[in-house]
Design a protein around this motif. Structure first.
Motif, mmCIF file in Angstrom:
data_model
loop_
_atom_site.group_PDB
_atom_site.id
_atom_site.type_symbol
_atom_site.label_atom_id
_atom_site.label_comp_id
_atom_site.label_asym_id
_atom_site.label_seq_id
_atom_site.Cartn_x
_atom_site.Cartn_y
_atom_site.Cartn_z
ATOM 1 N N THR A 155 0.989 -0.890 0.149
ATOM 2 C CA THR A 155 -0.243 -0.017 0.344
ATOM 3 C C THR A 155 1.010 1.392 0.325
ATOM 4 O O THR A 155 2.084 0.907 0.230
ATOM 5 C CB THR A 155 -0.910 0.081 1.359
ATOM 6 O OG1 THR A 155 -0.136 -0.551 2.551
ATOM 7 C CG2 THR A 155 -1.759 -1.197 1.225
ATOM 8 N N THR A 214 -9.719 -7.034 6.304
ATOM 9 C CA THR A 214 -9.161 -6.432 7.600
ATOM 10 C C THR A 214 -9.355 -5.893 8.369
ATOM 11 O O THR A 214 -10.525 -6.002 8.957
ATOM 12 C CB THR A 214 -7.459 -4.998 6.921
ATOM 13 O OG1 THR A 214 -6.775 -4.347 8.173
ATOM 14 C CG2 THR A 214 -8.999 -4.029 6.234
ATOM 15 N N GLU A 255 -7.833 -1.618 -6.970
ATOM 16 C CA GLU A 255 -8.352 -1.216 -5.984
ATOM 17 C C GLU A 255 -9.182 -1.738 -5.107
ATOM 18 O O GLU A 255 -9.712 -2.223 -5.641
ATOM 19 C CB GLU A 255 -8.748 -0.326 -6.869
ATOM 20 C CG GLU A 255 -9.470 1.154 -6.181
ATOM 21 C CD GLU A 255 -10.259 2.422 -7.701
ATOM 22 O OE1 GLU A 255 -11.062 3.262 -6.620
ATOM 23 O OE2 GLU A 255 -9.875 2.301 -8.308
ATOM 24 N N ALA A 256 -8.994 -1.371 -3.490
ATOM 25 C CA ALA A 256 -9.212 -1.662 -2.770
ATOM 26 C C ALA A 256 -10.548 -0.732 -2.989
ATOM 27 O O ALA A 256 -10.627 0.317 -2.888
ATOM 28 C CB ALA A 256 -8.860 -1.894 -1.961
ATOM 29 N N MET A 276 -3.220 -0.549 7.719
ATOM 30 C CA MET A 276 -3.956 -1.126 6.142
ATOM 31 C C MET A 276 -4.929 -0.752 6.401
ATOM 32 O O MET A 276 -4.884 -0.020 4.717
ATOM 33 C CB MET A 276 -3.490 -2.764 6.354
ATOM 34 C CG MET A 276 -3.584 -2.825 4.601
ATOM 35 S SD MET A 276 -3.584 -4.366 4.674
ATOM 36 C CE MET A 276 -5.922 -4.949 4.358
ATOM 37 N N TYR A 277 -6.125 -0.129 7.000
ATOM 38 C CA TYR A 277 -7.378 0.472 6.786
ATOM 39 C C TYR A 277 -6.874 1.280 6.102
ATOM 40 O O TYR A 277 -7.841 1.888 5.387
ATOM 41 C CB TYR A 277 -7.919 -0.028 7.612
ATOM 42 C CG TYR A 277 -9.260 0.571 7.856
ATOM 43 C CD1 TYR A 277 -10.907 -0.233 6.815
ATOM 44 C CD2 TYR A 277 -10.028 1.068 8.489
ATOM 45 C CE1 TYR A 277 -11.740 0.272 6.507
ATOM 46 C CE2 TYR A 277 -10.875 1.619 8.031
ATOM 47 C CZ TYR A 277 -12.240 1.485 7.924
ATOM 48 O OH TYR A 277 -13.285 1.843 7.553
ATOM 49 N N LEU A 331 -11.436 -6.283 -4.719
ATOM 50 C CA LEU A 331 -10.532 -5.649 -5.196
ATOM 51 C C LEU A 331 -11.586 -5.640 -6.800
ATOM 52 O O LEU A 331 -11.789 -6.402 -7.127
ATOM 53 C CB LEU A 331 -9.209 -6.581 -5.812
ATOM 54 C CG LEU A 331 -7.755 -6.777 -4.285
ATOM 55 C CD1 LEU A 331 -7.232 -7.280 -5.047
ATOM 56 C CD2 LEU A 331 -8.064 -5.931 -3.836
ATOM 57 N N ILE A 387 -2.774 -1.027 -4.478
ATOM 58 C CA ILE A 387 -2.213 -2.118 -3.782
ATOM 59 C C ILE A 387 -1.621 -2.586 -5.288
ATOM 60 O O ILE A 387 -2.066 -2.885 -6.515
ATOM 61 C CB ILE A 387 -3.576 -3.071 -3.253
ATOM 62 C CG1 ILE A 387 -4.296 -3.801 -4.606
ATOM 63 C CG2 ILE A 387 -4.251 -2.309 -2.036
ATOM 64 C CD1 ILE A 387 -3.612 -4.955 -4.254
ATOM 65 N N PRO A 438 -6.678 3.320 -1.843
ATOM 66 C CA PRO A 438 -7.225 2.518 -2.445
ATOM 67 C C PRO A 438 -6.219 2.295 -3.340
ATOM 68 O O PRO A 438 -6.972 0.399 -3.830
ATOM 69 C CB PRO A 438 -8.353 3.182 -3.381
ATOM 70 C CG PRO A 438 -8.193 4.022 -3.508
ATOM 71 C CD PRO A 438 -7.325 4.929 -2.724
ATOM 72 N N GLU A 452 -4.502 3.378 5.814
ATOM 73 C CA GLU A 452 -4.341 3.262 4.290
ATOM 74 C C GLU A 452 -4.811 3.265 3.085
ATOM 75 O O GLU A 452 -4.573 4.275 1.720
ATOM 76 C CB GLU A 452 -2.838 2.495 4.179
ATOM 77 C CG GLU A 452 -1.664 3.256 4.911
ATOM 78 C CD GLU A 452 -0.270 1.739 4.972
ATOM 79 O OE1 GLU A 452 -0.189 2.233 6.252
ATOM 80 O OE2 GLU A 452 -0.947 0.740 4.265
ATOM 81 N N LEU A 453 -5.218 2.017 3.401
ATOM 82 C CA LEU A 453 -6.861 1.628 1.533
ATOM 83 C C LEU A 453 -7.342 2.286 2.139
ATOM 84 O O LEU A 453 -8.441 3.381 0.586
ATOM 85 C CB LEU A 453 -7.157 0.288 1.925
ATOM 86 C CG LEU A 453 -5.723 -0.419 1.707
ATOM 87 C CD1 LEU A 453 -6.435 -1.490 2.107
ATOM 88 C CD2 LEU A 453 -5.573 -0.264 0.307
ATOM 89 N N GLN A 454 -8.035 3.742 3.261
ATOM 90 C CA GLN A 454 -9.203 4.328 2.633
ATOM 91 C C GLN A 454 -8.502 6.134 1.813
ATOM 92 O O GLN A 454 -9.285 5.971 1.585
ATOM 93 C CB GLN A 454 -9.360 5.028 4.410
ATOM 94 C CG GLN A 454 -10.400 3.820 5.169
ATOM 95 C CD GLN A 454 -11.548 3.717 4.376
ATOM 96 O OE1 GLN A 454 -12.582 4.463 4.203
ATOM 97 N NE2 GLN A 454 -11.658 2.673 4.116
#
Length: 156
Positions: A24, A50, A88-89, A56-57, A126, A66, A64, A59-61
Motif C-alpha cells: 500500500t 482487515t 483498487e480496494a 492498512m485500513y 479488488l 495496492i 485505495p 492507508e487504503l481509505q
C-alpha cells in the motif's frame, strides 16, 4: 489459442500459494508491505479482510491502490510460479462475505469471536485488476526455453 486468465484462475492461484504480500501507500507517502491472505470469491469479486484499527485500513481509505505478489517456492526452484498484480480496494459491508470468510479462516473466526458484525471486522474486494502469472524459469532477456511456462498477462 491460449486460454484467457479469469478471476477464478487468479483466486485459485492465490489459494494455492497461501500467503501473499500486499503493498500500500503509507500515510507517510512511503510503500508499506505486509503478508495477507486472499479469502473468498463471491459474485465474481476477490475478497480480503482487515481490521479497522490497522494501518492498512487507514492507508487504503486514503489511497485505495495496492500491488500484490505471491509465490510458493517449489523443490525444483526453476518451476516456481508467482503472481503479481495491481488493483483498487473497495470496502463494502457484506454479511454473506464476512460469514464465508469466517468459515474459511480459523484465525478470523477466532479473532472476531465468530461475529460477522464485529465493529472492527472490515472486508474489501479488488477491482481494476491488472497483472501477470509467471514462473522463475522465464526471465526477460534470457534465452527462452520451450519447457518453461510463458507469462500470462490479465486484466479483470
Amino acid at each position: 489459442m491460449e486460454k484467457e486468465v479469469t478471476v477464478e484462475d487468479v483466486a485459485e492461484c492465490l489459494d494455492r500459494m497461501g500467503l501473499q504480500y500486499l503493498a500500500t501507500v503509507g500515510l507517510d507517502g512511503k510503500p508499506k508491505v505486509r503478508p495477507v491472505q486472499y479469502m473468498v470469491l463471491s459474485e465474481g469479486k476477490m475478497w480480503f479482510c482487515t481490521n479497522s484499527e490497522k494501518d492498512m485500513y487507514a492507508e487504503l481509505q486514503e489511497f485505495p491502490f495496492i500491488d500484490l505478489c505471491a509465490s510458493r517456492l517449489e523443490k525444483d526452484e526453476i518451476n516456481t510460479s508467482w503472481i503479481r498484480f495491481s488493483a483498487e480496494a473497495v470496502f463494502e459491508e457484506n454479511s454473506a462475505v464476512k460469514e464465508a470468510i469466517m468459515q474459511k479462516s480459523a484465525i478470523v473466526h477466532e479473532l472476531y469471536k465468530n461475529n460477522p458484525d464485529h465493529p472492527l471486522f472490515k472486508v474489501f474486494y479488488l477491482k481494476n485488476i491488472r497483472g501477470s502469472m509467471n514462473n522463475l524459469g522465464h526471465v526477460k532477456g534470457l534465452e527462452e526455453r520451450a519447457d518453461f511456462v510463458k507469462p500470462k498477462e490479465f486484466s479483470l
